[in-house]
Design a protein around this motif. Structure first.
Motif, PDB file in Angstrom:
ATOM      1  N   ALA A  61       0.847  -1.199   0.000  1.00  0.00           N
ATOM      2  CA  ALA A  61       0.000   0.000   0.000  1.00  0.00           C
ATOM      3  C   ALA A  61       0.878   1.242   0.000  1.00  0.00           C
ATOM      4  CB  ALA A  61      -0.939  -0.009   1.207  1.00  0.00           C
ATOM      5  N   VAL A  62       1.767   1.290  -0.976  1.00  0.00           N
ATOM      6  CA  VAL A  62       2.681   2.412  -1.156  1.00  0.00           C
ATOM      7  C   VAL A  62       2.684   2.781  -2.641  1.00  0.00           C
ATOM      8  CG1 VAL A  62       4.159   1.750   0.798  1.00  0.00           C
ATOM      9  CG2 VAL A  62       4.661   0.853  -1.492  1.00  0.00           C
ATOM     10  N   PRO A  63       3.129   3.986  -2.992  1.00  0.00           N
ATOM     11  CA  PRO A  63       3.231   4.339  -4.414  1.00  0.00           C
ATOM     12  C   PRO A  63       4.183   3.394  -5.135  1.00  0.00           C
ATOM     13  CG  PRO A  63       3.437   6.294  -3.032  1.00  0.00           C
ATOM     14  CD  PRO A  63       3.500   5.111  -2.108  1.00  0.00           C
ATOM     15  N   TYR A  64       3.938   3.200  -6.418  1.00  0.00           N
ATOM     16  CA  TYR A  64       4.747   2.267  -7.194  1.00  0.00           C
ATOM     17  C   TYR A  64       6.225   2.649  -7.177  1.00  0.00           C
ATOM     18  CZ  TYR A  64       6.405  -0.567 -11.107  1.00  0.00           C
ATOM     19  OH  TYR A  64       7.108  -1.451 -11.888  1.00  0.00           O
ATOM     20  N   ASN A  65       6.523   3.952  -7.128  1.00  0.00           N
ATOM     21  CA  ASN A  65       7.931   4.345  -7.129  1.00  0.00           C
ATOM     22  C   ASN A  65       8.647   3.993  -5.832  1.00  0.00           C
ATOM     23  OD1 ASN A  65       6.960   6.303  -5.389  1.00  0.00           O
ATOM     24  ND2 ASN A  65       7.243   8.012  -6.814  1.00  0.00           N
ATOM     25  N   ALA A  66       7.884   3.536  -4.834  1.00  0.00           N
ATOM     26  CA  ALA A  66       8.497   3.067  -3.584  1.00  0.00           C
ATOM     27  C   ALA A  66       8.775   1.565  -3.617  1.00  0.00           C
ATOM     28  CB  ALA A  66       7.593   3.402  -2.397  1.00  0.00           C
ATOM     29  N   TYR A  67       8.333   0.866  -4.646  1.00  0.00           N
ATOM     30  CA  TYR A  67       8.524  -0.581  -4.707  1.00  0.00           C
ATOM     31  C   TYR A  67       9.998  -0.998  -4.622  1.00  0.00           C
ATOM     32  CZ  TYR A  67       3.617  -1.796  -5.727  1.00  0.00           C
ATOM     33  OH  TYR A  67       2.268  -1.996  -5.644  1.00  0.00           O
ATOM     34  N   PRO A  68      10.919  -0.329  -5.336  1.00  0.00           N
ATOM     35  CA  PRO A  68      12.321  -0.765  -5.227  1.00  0.00           C
ATOM     36  C   PRO A  68      12.827  -0.766  -3.788  1.00  0.00           C
ATOM     37  CG  PRO A  68      12.054   0.692  -7.108  1.00  0.00           C
ATOM     38  CD  PRO A  68      10.759   0.733  -6.358  1.00  0.00           C
ATOM     39  N   SER A  69      12.462   0.233  -3.003  1.00  0.00           N
ATOM     40  CA  SER A  69      12.874   0.278  -1.603  1.00  0.00           C
ATOM     41  C   SER A  69      12.258  -0.864  -0.807  1.00  0.00           C
ATOM     42  CB  SER A  69      12.474   1.619  -0.977  1.00  0.00           C
ATOM     43  OG  SER A  69      12.752   1.639   0.403  1.00  0.00           O
ATOM     44  N   ARG A  75      12.302  -8.651  -0.714  1.00  0.00           N
ATOM     45  CA  ARG A  75      12.184  -9.505  -1.904  1.00  0.00           C
ATOM     46  C   ARG A  75      12.208 -10.992  -1.538  1.00  0.00           C
ATOM     47  NH1 ARG A  75      15.689  -7.380  -4.682  1.00  0.00           N
ATOM     48  NH2 ARG A  75      14.542  -6.417  -6.398  1.00  0.00           N
ATOM     49  N   ASP A  76      13.220 -11.447  -0.868  1.00  0.00           N
ATOM     50  CA  ASP A  76      13.336 -12.876  -0.560  1.00  0.00           C
ATOM     51  C   ASP A  76      12.290 -13.329   0.450  1.00  0.00           C
ATOM     52  OD1 ASP A  76      15.437 -13.138  -2.312  1.00  0.00           O
ATOM     53  OD2 ASP A  76      16.981 -12.866  -0.783  1.00  0.00           O
ATOM     54  N   ARG A  77      11.848 -12.428   1.316  1.00  0.00           N
ATOM     55  CA  ARG A  77      10.871 -12.798   2.342  1.00  0.00           C
ATOM     56  C   ARG A  77       9.442 -12.836   1.805  1.00  0.00           C
ATOM     57  NH1 ARG A  77      12.449  -9.235   7.556  1.00  0.00           N
ATOM     58  NH2 ARG A  77      13.375  -7.810   6.028  1.00  0.00           N
ATOM     59  N   LEU A  78       9.271 -12.462   0.547  1.00  0.00           N
ATOM     60  CA  LEU A  78       7.945 -12.549  -0.069  1.00  0.00           C
ATOM     61  C   LEU A  78       7.724 -13.903  -0.749  1.00  0.00           C
ATOM     62  CD1 LEU A  78       7.606  -8.940  -1.509  1.00  0.00           C
ATOM     63  CD2 LEU A  78       6.412  -9.910   0.462  1.00  0.00           C
ATOM     64  N   ARG A 112       7.825 -10.229 -11.963  1.00  0.00           N
ATOM     65  CA  ARG A 112       9.112 -10.594 -12.560  1.00  0.00           C
ATOM     66  C   ARG A 112      10.267 -10.428 -11.576  1.00  0.00           C
ATOM     67  NH1 ARG A 112       7.024  -7.409 -17.071  1.00  0.00           N
ATOM     68  NH2 ARG A 112       6.244  -8.825 -18.682  1.00  0.00           N
ATOM     69  N   GLN A 113      10.089  -9.570 -10.585  1.00  0.00           N
ATOM     70  CA  GLN A 113      11.181  -9.269  -9.648  1.00  0.00           C
ATOM     71  C   GLN A 113      11.143 -10.117  -8.377  1.00  0.00           C
ATOM     72  OE1 GLN A 113      11.968  -4.880  -9.241  1.00  0.00           O
ATOM     73  NE2 GLN A 113      10.120  -4.740 -10.468  1.00  0.00           N
TER      74      GLN A 113
END
Length: 206
Positions: A61-69, A75-78, A112-113
């Motif tokens: 529930a954050v803006p898409y531009n915050a996804y990299p952070s 990433r691995d915990r998802l 993909r990520q």
């Protein structure tokens, strides 16, 4: 009912927390700081960015531009989580276009990520927060459209939506997320122009 971790502390985070509460889910809210405020929910636990995720469902529930952070931390915990993407990647400087690739979507790019085992579902992006908080859209239950490639993940998301007293509509595979983002874009533009109210939205009648 399942458990849910919501990453973010804005209006949509609060709205989805209300949805989860009506559905009887255990709620965790992840934000930048664990500092308490008068608006904190008594039925939720709070954590800081980087803390372990306790939910089977994880909402970004954050803006898409915050996804990299977010992915730097999680990433691995998802892996083995149902990851719900609610983003509408609008260029808010112009309100004129989607920022996702023309042949893709934020949900597809996110999938993909992520590591194998994570199941991305696009949901809630066509809904304005007020219609999720109230559970109604005018005189009818709020309709939530969702898309994904994994049946079990979609069953879990539908159970959350229906458990909160709303209507869940599966629109197909994750490739349909592009159309959902276009609908979300139109919804936000109409509200910003005053042609609709933030308490209203699209619905599908039975």
């Amino acid at each position: 009912m399942s458990s849910i971790s919501i990453i973010g502390s804005g209006k949509m985070s609060l709205a989805i927390a209300e949805v989860a509460a009506r559905a009887g889910a255990d709620i965790q809210i992840i934000r930048r700081s664990t500092s308490s405020s008068s608006g904190d929910r008594t039925d939720a636990t709070y954590g800081a960015l980087g803390d372990d995720l306790t939910g089977d469902l994880v909402v970004l529930a954050v803006p898409y531009n915050a996804y990299p952070s977010i992915l730097e931390h999680y990433r691995d915990r998802l892996r083995d989580k149902v990851v719900i993407d609610i983003a509408n990647p609008i260029d808010f400087s112009t309100y004129d276009e989607l920022k996702s690739p023309p042949d893709s979507s934020t949900a597809a790019e996110l999938a993909r990520q992520l590591p194998q085992g994570a199941a991305v579902v696009k949901a809630f992006n066509v809904n304005l927060g007020d219609t999720l908080t109230s559970g109604t859209n005018g005189t009818t239950p709020t309709t939530v459209l969702f898309a994904g490639d994994y049946a079990e993940a979609k069953i879990a998301v539908a159970a959350l939506i229906e458990g909160a007293g709303m209507r869940a509509v599966d629109v197909g595979p994750l490739s349909r997320a592009r159309e959902l983002e276009a609908m979300g874009f139109l919804q936000i533009i109409l509200a910003a122009l005053g042609k609709t109210r933030y308490e209203s939205g699209f619905t599908l009648l039975p």
